[in-house]
Write an enzyme that holds these catalytic residues in place. Structure first.
Site, mmCIF file in Angstrom:
data_model
loop_
_atom_site.group_PDB
_atom_site.id
_atom_site.type_symbol
_atom_site.label_atom_id
_atom_site.label_comp_id
_atom_site.label_asym_id
_atom_site.label_seq_id
_atom_site.Cartn_x
_atom_site.Cartn_y
_atom_site.Cartn_z
ATOM 1 C CG ASP A 74 -2.032 -0.996 1.194
ATOM 2 O OD1 ASP A 74 -1.713 -2.072 0.688
ATOM 3 O OD2 ASP A 74 -3.056 -0.897 1.758
ATOM 4 C CE LYS A 102 -5.401 2.090 2.369
ATOM 5 N NZ LYS A 102 -4.153 1.476 3.045
ATOM 6 C CE LYS A 123 -7.056 -1.386 2.457
ATOM 7 N NZ LYS A 123 -5.690 -1.649 2.936
#
Length: 313
Positions: free
Chosen positions: A150, A213, A249
């Site tokens: 991430d 995300k 996400k």
């Protein structure tokens, strides 16, 4: 899931994007009422949310023992007697998300469970480190076994409209990830406008992000339904333009079972049922799982269990 190979930078795909903010907010506000999820159906959607959770600990006092306890919860997120009563087996969370130094302990704790380990990197949460150090952090996490990375973007590139700089940075991060899948954190609460969110989403996908995300969870404003709606439509546009699918996400601020249902309704309405599986949809959360288990317990037994019976770690 097939990796998103990315494309060359195509600013013409997003430069002229204009977003009607009140219309986005109205659409987002209408989403929770678009699916009537009651009783068994609601419980089934909550179980699906569990398998899409990136169970996360990103605290300054993380230790290998604490991570091991979180991994045990990831392997058995819902009490076995509750799953048995619902006729479900083999349920795990989608991944465990930790800092790079906790990747190796997480891999040991998860063993052969098949649960991926995700690691934040690139100077999380601010990302204000020299690029070579951010890339080194990715390489460190991958070397220690991270399956997913991430990363955080440089918000200044978005605020200044420096799309080539943002693309080159993300492309270098994608290369450093190697076989690990990359989630690009846009930190949408820092981007100031929905147009910037849409444009940053397109650049991240063109650079090869496997998921986009919303947030680090550390911004003043994290995941919201309007921002998520804009990002999902960017994913849809990118798929239509390239044929490549990208996951989504939301992270930060999702704490209740109702939140888990609302975001799944968003995925079903905007992207379709394929985005209700963990290879294309993840929820970044820590406390969310406890409330979902509480609601599952109520569904099975007709009463709410004491809080200590749904401890996360």
């Amino acid at each position: 899931m097939t990796r998103n190979p990315g494309t060359d930078l195509r600013t013409d795909w997003f430069a002229d994007i204009r977003i009607n903010t009140p219309a986005v907010e109205r659409r987002a506000a209408s989403l929770p009422a678009r699916r009537s999820l009651k009783k068994d159906h609601q419980a089934a959607w909550l179980l699906n949310a569990v398998r899409c959770i990136d169970l996360t600990t990103l605290a300054g006092d993380d230790t290998p023992d604490r991570v091991a306890r979180l991994c045990a919860k990831a392997r058995q997120p819902i009490a076995s007697e509750l799953l048995e009563a619902m006729g479900a087996t083999g349920l795990t969370t989608g991944a465990v998300c930790v800092y790079p130094t906790m990747v190796a302990p997480a891999k040991r704790a998860l063993g052969n469970s098949g649960i991926p380990v995700a690691s934040v990197a690139t100077g999380f949460p601010a990302g204000l480190m020299p690029l070579n150090l951010r890339l080194a952090e990715i390489l460190y996490a991958v070397e220690h076994g991270a399956d997913e990375i991430d990363i955080v973007i440089t918000r200044a590139h978005v605020l200044r409209g420096e799309w080539a700089a943002l693309y080159d940075e993300l492309r270098a991060m994608r290369e450093a990830c190697g076989d690990a899948r990359m989630k690009a954190i846009l930190a949408t609460g820092d981007l100031k406008s929905l147009e910037n969110v849409a444009r940053a989403s397109h650049v991240a996908m063109q650079a090869g992000a496997d998921w986009i995300k919303t947030s680090t969870g550390k911004e003043g404003v994290n995941a919201t339904l309007p921002v998520s709606l804009v990002m999902c439509r960017a994913i849809r546009d990118y798929r239509d333009q390239t044929g490549h699918v990208v996951g989504f996400k939301p992270a930060g601020g999702l704490r209740t079972a109702k939140d888990a249902l609302n975001w799944q309704v968003l995925m079903a309405e905007e992207l379709g049922r394929d985005w209700l599986r963990p290879d294309l949809f993840r929820i970044g959360a820590s406390s969310l799982l406890g409330d979902i288990e509480r609601q599952i317990s109520h569904h099975v037994t007709g009463r709410y269990a004491a809080g200590y019976r749904q401890a996360i770690a």
